[in-house]
Design an enzyme around this catalytic site. Structure first.
Site, PDB file in Angstrom:
ATOM      1  N   CYS A 123       0.850  -1.189   0.000  1.00  0.00           N
ATOM      2  CA  CYS A 123       0.000   0.000   0.000  1.00  0.00           C
ATOM      3  C   CYS A 123       0.889   1.244   0.000  1.00  0.00           C
ATOM      4  CB  CYS A 123      -0.912  -0.011   1.223  1.00  0.00           C
ATOM      5  SG  CYS A 123      -0.013   0.273   2.753  1.00  0.00           S
ATOM      6  N   CYS A 138      -5.012  -2.200   3.046  1.00  0.00           N
ATOM      7  CA  CYS A 138      -5.186  -1.847   1.640  1.00  0.00           C
ATOM      8  C   CYS A 138      -4.469  -2.812   0.697  1.00  0.00           C
ATOM      9  CB  CYS A 138      -4.709  -0.419   1.378  1.00  0.00           C
ATOM     10  SG  CYS A 138      -5.808   0.812   2.110  1.00  0.00           S
TER      11      CYS A 138
END
Lengths: 595, 574
Positions: free
Chosen positions: B433, B482
């Protein structure tokens, strides 16, 4: 004591009348009369002991003189006040005034006029002199055949238009038919000795008018100093903090410097300046010694002290400016023809050049190290607007110093003081300083008076001091700060402090102009114009306007914007707007600290 | 209905109040973005701006320096662009590239949800950027916020015809579930306010959803979109080259909070199949169940996965059938084989070509010797097809005509771009991420650190002879996940500067979560552990056995069979 013709300047008739009157006066009447008679001296007495009693009025007083000062930072004003006090001691009926307070029409009534005028920026007259200067140079200026005059000019020989304002007054008064009773003296940054000499010359010439030859030599001093440290005897202040306020990526380096005043006894008010006596870059001094071909350890005597030539050029003498007076002096030591630069565009030549350039370009020179150093002037001090309030930070003084750095003639150049601060001074080092009053940049006496502060770049410095002071003293007047710089992200000097002041209400409003954050350049004057109506309302409410920063890059345009606002919002003519702004200046409602 | 179910009662969370008082997501955004003295906006607007596709961030690397310099943090805005299926035209690409280099930080990020992300836009330029997007028919509406986010869709380079049709469904779902408020148009595009016509949100209502909501469409055998990580995962059922419909999986999600066992990552569970014509409506009905039953009093328990786990999958199916008015059909067979991308040139069934560029962690920028951003820009200038951002943060230059292939290939060579085939398989299967310095949630580095860590792991891999062994490795700077690190065979979730929790044992194809192996370890420990494990893997693995399965089989970690036992049975030494 009974008055007689012998022991007083009065005629027999006057002595008779006085002797009839005086014994019958009550104490109150005597006191009143005393004040009434001594009133004309009140101004002259500002910086001196008040004249005492009727006795002094009774001495010969046939000469009248007016001393006008054109002062930006207060030097001329201080000199004028001292001079006035000294003349008063010598029985001259003297009137000392700021040019802005003097009615030009009264010129015709004067016998003796002495002008002490400084020059600032690129040959401009100080703010308090503009009205008088313009009048004198206009067609309305009267013939002044009756007038005797003398001019003392203050300036800095490193500027092209050295002492221009004083020179202009001298020339114009002469054109108008006035007679110079002493030649004009142009003083450089270290003006004190030259000014004292001029003062003596003028005084002697003046007193000849009355046939008086004895000049009272008693020197009049300024109010007792609170500190033993001054320009001649600077304080060694320790650097407590040094922060480059700009972020990486900025085109600028602006240093926030905090200095300790502990033990100095030095104090100051918001608006005052701090003088720094810098040192040259040792590398630059060494390079100069090298191009001169001197032995760096050669002994020279400078300011009555014997040091090596390298030390003298590092610590004592100015080596970074090639001024016209200096070139004229140095010409005598070379066979190379120097007239082209003296007769050509000297400003263009001297810009970005230092002594290394000059010595390299116009040698070979025939001189000894001693002869060379004798041609140079002492490193002048630099004045910086103080960025802190003494009340808020006792025993400290803060400065906001922009590093001057540019390239010229193939070499990187840095400002003497700003370069020293940026590159060579660190926390814990000391620097030579003194404080300098600036009577022309002061917060209003009334803490309720609204203030509008306009500053770009380091011009924001005194406003930090103003706002700190107002926060500390709980002043309730409204305040509005206009600040400009290049980029919001990199260059918002003291951003967090302003945001806090806005939040706690110390600062009422703030507007910012970041010139490079958008395609079209936006400056503080544009923000002023955007808020024309509100600015005008504040002015109607008696707001004082302060402008600090670069004359050419900002103050000129701000001045124009203010004129526009007054003209358009007040619905008056351009001439009336100009007149209004001049009045504001005279009333100290429009104060500038520009450079 | 056999069981009485209702949404959790209690004091609404702060964000619920913001939404409530926002006048359909307007808040004071318009004024806040004009305020000239600070780069930041008020808290309520920072929450609302997410619905407009933007996060307020600051460059955390500069925080201390700026504080010292008496400057506020360098507040800036990240804008996430809504690109269903990761598709962008060359014109749109060029706009993004130009914006990144003029008002952004000079880079673009391909996100793990196939969206563009642009970072570093100062407050006053956000509107400019929104208008630039609008000029090429892009927007960022609902790219973040408590609404349905960017709809993911497998990039599928081989089946050109079905890809087009499935992409069309992704776009329809995205459009159908967009908020209807005019706030975005009014604030950013100077749209007219129509007096007297109140905003109506026919699907969301004025409170929108309790939390973000994610939908992804996968086309087996590729599970590139990590279909089980989605709130709604749609698995395309293609028979005889024709799209029939979708298996539906519900209630996946990655986020958790360190130290709070009641928060956990969860995989979506398959509940049945619906025909393609009904899929948009089915998504709407599923979403409205979350709208009505999701937890609005505790944001940490508000994701759809917790709703499903609370109401039970059976009740949920009954409620869905009720809302649909018919029963979803039984699940059809679908088999996934991998989650990675096919790098380099591949030819579609319609004769067009696709080139998948390897982009490490999705960061597009120029560096010395590797002018990636410039290269893609030059390709965009001549490309007549489209770009597809993949869920693995790579970029496909899609639908290249045979005539253009040579030109594009030459540009790829001229600019030294790469299909990544010379990299180790583990690097090609890596995701990180954004994390530091811009992400406000980050606890440790991710994107800036993982490439260097992999270089060190490569040495171990090469030593063990595993250079071509595909192992899914992912790093997230915080437990919000994420990068979907809890679905990695080797996963790292940031704990503090230079410290990570290490997770092992997720499946290669993305249908099993991992398990924490070690807590709060530094690089030295990471490398030491991997040296041991990878060497054992090299010598002890069975034929075709993936690393994630191997570590479970040999008992390094126990298998996580459901999100609810993610935290259970962590090794004693963790």
């Amino acid at each position: 004591m009974v008055l007689q013709v012998e022991n007083s300047p009065f005629t027999e008739q006057q002595v008779k009348l006085l002797n009839e009157l005086l014994p019958n006066l009550t104490d109150n009447q005597k006191i009143w009369l005393n004040g009434y008679l001594s009133a004309p001296q009140a101004v002259a007495a500002q910086a001196t002991a008040v004249l005492e009693g009727l006795q002094q009025v009774s001495k010969p007083k046939t000469i009248t003189a007016t001393i006008l000062y054109a002062s930006q930072t207060g030097n001329s004003q201080k000199l004028a006040e001292c001079f006035g006090a000294e003349l008063a001691q010598n029985q001259v009926d003297v009137n000392v005034a700021s040019m802005s307070d003097f009615k030009p029409k009264d010129l015709k009534k004067l016998d003796n006029l002495f002008i002490i005028a400084s020059t600032h920026g690129e040959g401009e007259a100080p703010d308090n002199a503009i009205g008088f200067y313009d009048f004198l140079h206009s067609k309305r200026a009267p013939k002044l055949d009756q007038l005797n005059y003398a001019v003392l000019a203050l300036g800095d020989s490193s500027y092209e238009f050295f002492c221009k304002t004083g020179a202009d007054f001298d020339q114009r008064l002469s054109e108008l038919g006035a007679t110079a009773i002493a030649p004009r003296v142009d003083c450089d940054v270290d003006y004190e000795d030259d000014a004292a000499a001029w003062l003596t010359t003028v005084q002697q010439a003046l007193l000849k008018q009355s046939g008086q030859t004895e000049v009272a030599t008693q020197t009049v001093t300024a109010p007792a100093p609170t500190s033993t440290y001054n320009k001649k005897n600077p304080f060694q202040a320790e650097i407590l903090e040094k922060i480059n306020l700009n972020m990486d990526g900025s085109n600028k380096e602006t240093y926030h410097i905090e200095l300790s005043l502990e033990g100095s006894g030095l104090t100051f008010e918001p608006g005052d300046s701090l003088g720094i006596i810098p040192q040259n870059d040792p590398a630059l001094a060494a390079q100069l010694v090298e191009v001169l071909g001197f032995d760096a350890t050669a002994q020279v005597t400078v300011q009555d002290t014997t040091v090596t030539v390298l030390e003298a050029l590092t610590n004592t003498l100015e080596i970074t400016v090639v001024s016209k007076p200096l070139v004229q002096k140095l010409a005598a030591f070379t066979k190379t023809d120097i007239t082209p630069i003296l007769e050509g565009d000297f400003h263009a030549y001297s810009y970005g050049r230092d002594l290394i350039d000059f010595v390299t370009e116009y040698g070979p020179f025939d001189w000894t190290p001693q002869q060379f150093v004798e041609q140079l002037r002492a490193i002048p001090h630099r004045l910086y607007s103080i960025a802190s309030s003494y009340t808020a930070n006792p025993d400290e003084v803060h400065l906001t110093i922009g590093k001057v750095a540019y390239e010229a003639n193939g070499r990187a150049r840095t400002g003497v003081t700003s370069g020293q601060v940026a590159e060579r001074l660190e926390i814990g080092d000391t620097v030579s300083i003194f404080t300098k009053e600036n009577p022309n940049f002061k917060l209003p006496q009334d803490a309720d008076t609204p203030i509008i502060m306009i500053g770009a770049g380091t011009g924001v410095a005194p406003f930090r001091s103003f706002v700190e002071e107002r926060a500390e003293t709980g002043a309730e007047g409204k305040s509005w700060l206009f600040f400009g710089d290049q980029c919001f992200v990199y260059d918002f000097l003291y951003q967090v402090e302003w945001l806090n002041y806005l939040q706690d209400g110390t600062l009422t409003k703030m507007d910012v102009a970041f010139s490079r954050d958008q395609a079209q350049k936006i400056y503080v004057q544009h923000r002023l114009l955007e808020h024309a109506q509100e600015v005008y309302e504040w002015l109607q409410q008696g707001a004082v306007i302060y402008v600090c920063g670069d004359e050419k890059a900002m103050a000129k345009d701000v001045h124009e914007a203010l004129l526009q606002i007054i003209e358009q919002q007040g619905n008056i003519s351009r001439e009336e707007a100009v007149e209004t702004l001049v009045q504001y200046q005279q009333q100290k409602r429009y104060q500038r600290d520009v450079y | 209905m056999t069981k009485k179910v209702e949404a959790p009662q209690g004091k609404p969370s702060a964000n619920e109040i913001f939404k409530d008082e926002s006048n359909f997501l307007r808040g004071t955004i318009e004024q806040s973005f004009k305020e000239p003295l600070s780069g930041k906006i008020p808290e309520m607007d920072t929450q609302l701006i997410k619905f407009h596709g933007s996060y307020m961030q600051d460059n955390r690397d500069e925080r201390l320096t700026r504080q010292k310099k008496k400057l506020e943090p360098s507040y800036q805005f990240m804008v996430r662009v809504r690109t269903p299926g990761g598709t962008a035209t060359p014109e749109q690409w060029l706009m993004m590239d130009e914006a990144a280099n003029t008002i952004g930080n000079g880079t673009l990020k391909v996100t793990t949800r196939q969206a563009f992300q642009i970072h570093g836009i100062v407050k006053w330029n956000v509107k400019t950027f929104m208008q630039k997007m609008d000029s090429v028919l892009l927007d960022s509406l609902a790219a973040c916020g408590d609404v349905n986010r960017n709809v993911m869709n497998g990039v599928n380079p081989h089946q050109s015809a079905t890809h087009a049709e499935i992409y069309d469904y992704a776009a329809q779902i995205s459009e159908h579930l967009l908020p209807r408020t005019q706030a975005y148009h009014e604030i950013w595009l100077d749209g007219e306010k129509v007096a007297g016509t109140p905003d109506i949100e026919p699907i969301y209502g004025e409170h929108y959803l309790p939390r973000k909501f994610k939908i992804g469409l996968a086309v087996p055998p590729s599970n590139d979109v990590d279909v089980y990580s989605q709130d709604i995962g749609l698995i395309a059922i293609v028979e005889d080259g024709e799209l029939q419909g979708f298996n539906i999986a519900v209630g996946g999600g990655m986020g958790m909070t360190h130290g709070e066992q009641e928060t956990y990552p969860q995989l979506a569970r398959t509940i049945g199949y619906v025909a393609k014509e009904k899929i948009v409506d089915t998504c709407e009905k599923i979403l409205t169940i979350q709208r009505d039953y999701g937890n609005r009093t505790n944001r940490k328990n508000a994701r759809f996965k917790y709703t499903i786990d609370r109401v039970g999958i059976e009740w949920f199916k009954e409620e869905l059938n009720r809302r649909l008015g018919y029963d979803v059909e039984p699940t059809r067979e679908a088999v996934f084989e991998s989650r990675g991308d096919d790098y380099g040139w591949t030819k579609g069934t319609d004769g067009k070509w696709h080139f998948t560029l390897f982009i490490e962690n999705g960061r597009i920028k120029d560096v010395d010797g590797y002018p990636l951003m410039t290269g893609i820009r030059e390709i965009a200038k001549v490309h007549t097809g489209e770009f597809r951002m993949t869920a693995n943060q790579n970029l496909m230059i899609a639908n290249v005509t045979p005539q253009k292939k040579r030109v594009i290939q030459k540009l790829i060579e001229d600019y030294n771009l790469t299909d990544g085939k010379h990299y180790s398989a583990i690097r090609r299967n890596s995701i990180a991420c954004v994390s530091l310095p811009t992400c406000g949630l980050a606890m440790a580095e991710a994107e800036r650190y993982l490439p260097g860590l992999i270089t060190k792991i490569d040495a171990i891999i090469d030593e063990a002879g595993l250079h071509e062994e595909e192992i899914v490795i992912r790093m997230s700077g915080c437990p919000n996940g994420c990068s979907r690190a809890a679905m990695a065979e080797i996963g790292f979730i940031g704990k503090g500067p230079g410290r990570y929790n290490m997770y092992l044992g997720a499946s290669f194809i993305g249908d099993r979560l991992s398990k924490m192996y070690l807590e709060n370890i530094d690089e030295e420990r990471i490398l030491a552990e991997l040296t041991t494990l990878l060497n054992r893997y090299a010598t002890e693995r069975e034929e075709g056995e993936h690393f994630g399965d191997f570590v479970v089989r040999i008992g390094v970690v126990t298998a996580t069979t459901d999100g609810t036992n993610f935290h259970a049975n962590a090794p004693a030494h963790a």
